[in-house]
Design a protein around this motif. Structure first.
Motif, short mmCIF file in Angstrom:
data_model
loop_
_atom_site.label_atom_id
_atom_site.label_comp_id
_atom_site.label_asym_id
_atom_site.label_seq_id
_atom_site.Cartn_x
_atom_site.Cartn_y
_atom_site.Cartn_z
N UNK A 12 0.78 -1.22 0.00
CA UNK A 12 0.00 0.00 0.00
C UNK A 12 0.81 1.27 0.00
N UNK A 13 2.09 1.19 0.37
CA UNK A 13 2.93 2.40 0.38
C UNK A 13 4.36 2.09 -0.03
N UNK A 14 5.10 1.36 0.82
CA UNK A 14 6.54 1.18 0.60
C UNK A 14 6.83 0.58 -0.77
N UNK A 15 6.19 -0.54 -1.09
CA UNK A 15 6.47 -1.22 -2.36
C UNK A 15 5.99 -0.37 -3.53
N UNK A 16 4.77 0.10 -3.43
CA UNK A 16 4.22 0.91 -4.51
C UNK A 16 5.08 2.14 -4.77
N UNK A 17 5.53 2.80 -3.71
CA UNK A 17 6.31 4.03 -3.86
C UNK A 17 7.72 3.75 -4.37
N UNK A 18 8.41 2.78 -3.77
CA UNK A 18 9.80 2.52 -4.15
C UNK A 18 9.95 1.79 -5.47
N UNK B 92 8.14 2.97 -12.93
CA UNK B 92 7.21 3.90 -13.60
C UNK B 92 7.81 5.28 -13.82
N UNK B 93 8.27 5.91 -12.73
CA UNK B 93 8.75 7.28 -12.85
C UNK B 93 10.03 7.36 -13.67
N UNK B 94 11.02 6.51 -13.33
CA UNK B 94 12.31 6.56 -14.01
C UNK B 94 12.37 5.63 -15.21
N UNK B 95 11.56 4.57 -15.20
CA UNK B 95 11.59 3.58 -16.28
C UNK B 95 13.03 3.11 -16.52
N UNK B 96 13.68 2.64 -15.47
CA UNK B 96 15.08 2.24 -15.51
C UNK B 96 15.27 1.08 -16.47
N UNK B 97 16.15 1.22 -17.47
CA UNK B 97 16.39 0.12 -18.40
C UNK B 97 17.41 -0.88 -17.87
N UNK B 98 17.41 -2.06 -18.45
CA UNK B 98 18.36 -3.10 -18.07
C UNK B 98 19.78 -2.60 -18.27
N UNK B 99 20.66 -2.93 -17.30
CA UNK B 99 22.06 -2.57 -17.41
C UNK B 99 22.42 -1.20 -16.87
N UNK B 100 21.47 -0.51 -16.28
CA UNK B 100 21.71 0.85 -15.76
C UNK B 100 22.48 0.81 -14.44
N UNK B 101 23.10 1.95 -14.12
CA UNK B 101 23.67 2.15 -12.80
C UNK B 101 22.71 3.01 -12.00
N UNK C 206 5.47 10.59 -6.83
CA UNK C 206 4.53 10.44 -5.72
C UNK C 206 3.75 9.15 -5.91
N UNK C 207 3.73 8.33 -4.88
CA UNK C 207 3.05 7.04 -4.93
C UNK C 207 3.63 6.18 -6.06
N UNK C 208 4.91 6.42 -6.37
CA UNK C 208 5.56 5.63 -7.41
C UNK C 208 4.98 5.82 -8.79
N UNK C 209 4.29 6.96 -9.00
CA UNK C 209 3.61 7.21 -10.29
C UNK C 209 2.73 6.03 -10.67
N UNK C 210 2.18 5.36 -9.67
CA UNK C 210 1.42 4.12 -9.90
C UNK C 210 -0.04 4.38 -10.24
N UNK C 211 -0.60 3.45 -10.95
CA UNK C 211 -2.05 3.27 -11.06
C UNK C 211 -2.35 2.06 -10.19
N UNK C 212 -2.79 2.26 -8.96
CA UNK C 212 -2.83 1.15 -8.00
C UNK C 212 -3.59 -0.08 -8.46
N UNK C 213 -4.74 0.10 -9.09
CA UNK C 213 -5.52 -1.06 -9.51
C UNK C 213 -4.80 -1.87 -10.59
#
Length: 345
Positions: free
Chosen positions: A146-152, A158-167, A289-296
């Protein structure tokens, strides 16, 4: 407690987590309207749906979400429910989405914390503050989403869209920061650096999968990280909710890289950067904020990843307490010597 109004649901809270966002209200660093029942990271079961709630029935298992969404404002239409404007106004006012308060003490109204108020045996919440999940996940585990996982995890995916192989670097190894570690592992980052003041948290981060750890108080820590990464990281995440942490995260981001802040500081704190770096180095600075998530959409996906062994969220939990031990739990959280503290209710 009043019963649920139209579009609201009475929930029996079965588990909740202690979060720094609650602690920041307790210590006054994030002012809120008082009196207030805290708690925003929680899971439970439906007791009674209010009028107009036709997709939930008694016994359904649900996860509470700390931003209700109206579904009608411009941000909701963009598919960004974390930024719902009426939801933000209700949270600031200490009400549910519909504007009401369902809690009382000695006849006077009591405010809701982020539309949840989960540090209690029961809570009345807006239907849009709930995500229904299958019964094959424990309440204690479900609460974490509900918070920690969704946010982190959401900040990484979602927010950064980190690609494979990134630092990747994460400044702040609390519940959200450690969730960023799990998200970076899931994204396939090749190097995951964690920076914190607490040595126990750094050790914990390594156990979760961080490849490098640095003491935030060490002299020249930014220079050390830039030297170790050949000029800085591709993505730096600030999760401590402190301006110095964000300054460090920005400093260790490479030319052309992205700095993401997911921490919640005191609203009066300010942050400054050399303006030219945004242009001349093509840097990006983003809020999450909120991991830029769509919770559902995202929470069921994250739960499935957990169940397949790809997102070991239960490893974040270092302590388990009961509701009547909540004060000791917050003392432990404030000491910095705990990961996620789970509370059975």
């Amino acid at each position: 407690m009043d019963g649920p109004g139209p579009g609201e649901v009475l929930v029996r809270i079965r588990a909740a987590s202690l979060c720094h966002s609650d602690l920041s209200v307790i210590d006054g660093s994030r002012p809120r309207v008082m009196p207030m029942v805290l708690g925003h990271e929680a899971a439970g079961e439906v007791v009674q749906p209010g009028d107009g709630v036709n997709d939930l029935t008694a016994g359904d298992r649900v996860i509470c979400i700390f931003v209700p969404n109206c579904g009608h404002c411009a941000r909701c239409h963009e598919g960004r429910p974390a930024l719902c404007e009426p939801g933000a106004q209700a949270n600031l006012a200490g009400t549910l989405l519909g504007g009401g308060r369902r809690l009382r003490l000695a006849g006077a109204s009591v405010n809701h914390h982020l539309g949840v108020s989960g540090f209690a045996e029961y809570a009345v919440v807006s239907r849009t503050s709930l995500v229904k999940v299958k019964a094959d996940i424990k309440f204690e585990t479900a609460a974490l989403f509900g918070c920690a996982i969704m946010t982190g995890v959401g900040a990484v995916l979602n927010t950064a869209n980190v690609p494979v192989g990134s630092t990747v670097a994460i400044v702040g190894a609390g519940g959200v920061g450690l969730s960023c570690v799990l998200g970076a592992l899931l994204a396939g980052a090749r190097r995951i650096i964690v920076v914190d003041l607490n040595k126990k948290k750094l050790t914990f981060a390594q156990e979760l999968g961080a490849t490098d750890v640095f003491d935030a108080a060490a002299d020249g820590v930014a220079a050390q990280i830039k030297e170790a990464t050949g000029g800085g990281v591709d993505f730096a995440f600030e999760t401590a909710g402190a301006a110095p942490a964000l300054a460090l995260a920005y400093e260790i981001t490479r030319r052309g890289g992205t700095t993401v802040t997911a921490g919640l500081p005191n609203p009066n704190h300010q942050f400054s950067i050399p303006q030219i770096s945004l242009t001349a180095e093509e840097r990006t600075l983003k809020g999450s904020y909120m991991g830029s998530c769509v919770p559902r959409r995202d929470i069921p996906n994250y739960i499935e990843m957990f169940q397949r062994g790809r997102l070991p969220v239960e490893r974040l939990v270092t302590h388990r307490i009961k509701l009547d031990e909540i004060n000791e739990g917050f003392d432990l959280l404030a000491s910095g010597d705990a990961g996620r503290i789970l509370m059975a209710i």
